[in-house]
Design a protein around this motif. Structure first.
Motif, short mmCIF file in Angstrom:
data_model
loop_
_atom_site.label_atom_id
_atom_site.label_comp_id
_atom_site.label_asym_id
_atom_site.label_seq_id
_atom_site.Cartn_x
_atom_site.Cartn_y
_atom_site.Cartn_z
N LYS A 31 0.83 -1.21 0.00
CA LYS A 31 0.00 0.00 0.00
C LYS A 31 0.87 1.26 0.00
O LYS A 31 1.92 1.33 0.64
CB LYS A 31 -0.89 -0.02 1.24
CG LYS A 31 -1.90 1.08 1.28
CD LYS A 31 -2.76 0.98 2.53
CE LYS A 31 -3.69 2.17 2.60
NZ LYS A 31 -4.41 2.22 3.86
N LYS A 32 0.39 2.27 -0.71
CA LYS A 32 1.11 3.55 -0.78
C LYS A 32 1.22 4.14 0.62
O LYS A 32 0.24 4.26 1.34
CB LYS A 32 0.33 4.49 -1.70
CG LYS A 32 1.02 5.79 -1.98
CD LYS A 32 0.20 6.57 -2.99
CE LYS A 32 0.90 7.80 -3.45
NZ LYS A 32 0.15 8.47 -4.51
N PRO A 33 2.44 4.53 1.02
CA PRO A 33 2.62 5.06 2.37
C PRO A 33 2.01 6.45 2.53
O PRO A 33 1.75 7.14 1.54
CB PRO A 33 4.15 5.13 2.52
CG PRO A 33 4.67 5.18 1.13
CD PRO A 33 3.67 4.47 0.25
N SER A 34 1.79 6.85 3.77
CA SER A 34 1.23 8.17 4.02
C SER A 34 2.25 9.10 4.70
O SER A 34 2.06 10.31 4.71
CB SER A 34 -0.03 8.07 4.88
OG SER A 34 0.27 7.39 6.09
N ASP A 35 3.33 8.53 5.23
CA ASP A 35 4.33 9.38 5.88
C ASP A 35 5.21 10.04 4.82
O ASP A 35 5.35 9.56 3.70
CB ASP A 35 5.19 8.57 6.85
CG ASP A 35 5.99 7.49 6.14
OD1 ASP A 35 7.21 7.64 6.02
OD2 ASP A 35 5.37 6.50 5.69
N GLU A 36 5.82 11.17 5.17
CA GLU A 36 6.58 11.98 4.22
C GLU A 36 7.76 11.21 3.61
O GLU A 36 7.97 11.24 2.40
CB GLU A 36 7.08 13.26 4.89
CG GLU A 36 7.68 14.23 3.90
CD GLU A 36 8.05 15.55 4.55
OE1 GLU A 36 8.97 16.21 4.02
OE2 GLU A 36 7.43 15.92 5.57
N GLU A 37 8.51 10.51 4.44
CA GLU A 37 9.68 9.76 3.94
C GLU A 37 9.24 8.64 3.00
O GLU A 37 9.85 8.41 1.95
CB GLU A 37 10.48 9.20 5.12
CG GLU A 37 11.82 8.62 4.73
CD GLU A 37 12.75 9.64 4.08
OE1 GLU A 37 13.48 9.26 3.16
OE2 GLU A 37 12.74 10.82 4.48
N GLY A 38 8.19 7.92 3.40
CA GLY A 38 7.68 6.84 2.55
C GLY A 38 7.18 7.36 1.21
O GLY A 38 7.39 6.73 0.17
N LEU A 39 6.50 8.52 1.23
CA LEU A 39 6.00 9.11 -0.01
C LEU A 39 7.14 9.54 -0.93
O LEU A 39 7.05 9.38 -2.15
CB LEU A 39 5.08 10.30 0.28
CG LEU A 39 3.66 9.95 0.67
CD1 LEU A 39 2.90 11.21 1.07
CD2 LEU A 39 2.93 9.24 -0.44
N LYS A 40 8.22 10.07 -0.35
CA LYS A 40 9.37 10.46 -1.18
C LYS A 40 9.92 9.25 -1.91
O LYS A 40 10.22 9.31 -3.10
CB LYS A 40 10.46 11.10 -0.31
CG LYS A 40 10.19 12.52 0.08
CD LYS A 40 11.33 13.08 0.89
CE LYS A 40 11.02 14.49 1.35
NZ LYS A 40 12.11 15.04 2.17
N LYS A 41 10.06 8.15 -1.19
CA LYS A 41 10.57 6.92 -1.81
C LYS A 41 9.59 6.41 -2.87
O LYS A 41 9.99 5.99 -3.95
CB LYS A 41 10.80 5.85 -0.74
CG LYS A 41 11.48 4.61 -1.27
CD LYS A 41 11.80 3.64 -0.16
CE LYS A 41 12.52 2.43 -0.72
NZ LYS A 41 12.87 1.47 0.30
#
Length: 147
Positions: A31-41
């Protein structure tokens, strides 16, 4: 994608559907992450997948048509470079109705929220010099460009 089918050019062009790329990432990474670092990746992986897809399709020698939107909250995650950028200009009332029907169980989809989202997307479309056309005109434009 519906406009492409109606223009009867699907065999003459290569199509990149950004929603399909998003689904492929979900299959690969979850699932697509919601935290900033996860979204950058996630966005970096999306750009890589998009770039690889464009390079592979260029080898086919057909015009490439990209469908779907390529930004999220001001973050361009697919570096779409195009001769012409168009979107289907759907009346706001109809657009909101379709969105609410699609996400029927989402209590956040108030008219206030949809108005803010619509204004934000419109600013991004304007900033990237998109042309809004009615559906039939989009079909006609695609047919003319991809002859």
């Amino acid at each position: 994608s519906t406009a492409l089918k109606k223009a009867k050019i699907t065999g003459r062009v290569s199509v990149i559907d950004l929603d399909d790329l998003d689904k492929n990432l979900s299959k690969k990474y979850g699932k697509k992450p919601s935290d900033e670092e996860g979204l950058k990746k996630w966005h970096k992986n999306f750009r890589t997948l998009y770039g690889d897809t464009v390079r592979n399709m260029k080898k086919l020698g057909k015009p490439i048509v990209v469908v779907g939107h390529h930004w999220e909250n001001g973050n361009r995650f697919a570096p779409v470079k195009a001769r012409q950028k168009i979107y289907i200009d759907i009346p706001k009332k109809r657009l909101f109705k379709q969105r609410k029907n699609r996400d029927i169980n989402n209590p956040d989809l108030t008219d206030e929220y949809l108005n803010r989202e619509h204004a934000h997307v419109q600013r991004e479309l304007d900033a990237e010099n998109y042309t809004g056309l009615p559906f039939e005109k989009v079909v006609q434009t695609i047919s003319n460009v991809c002859k």
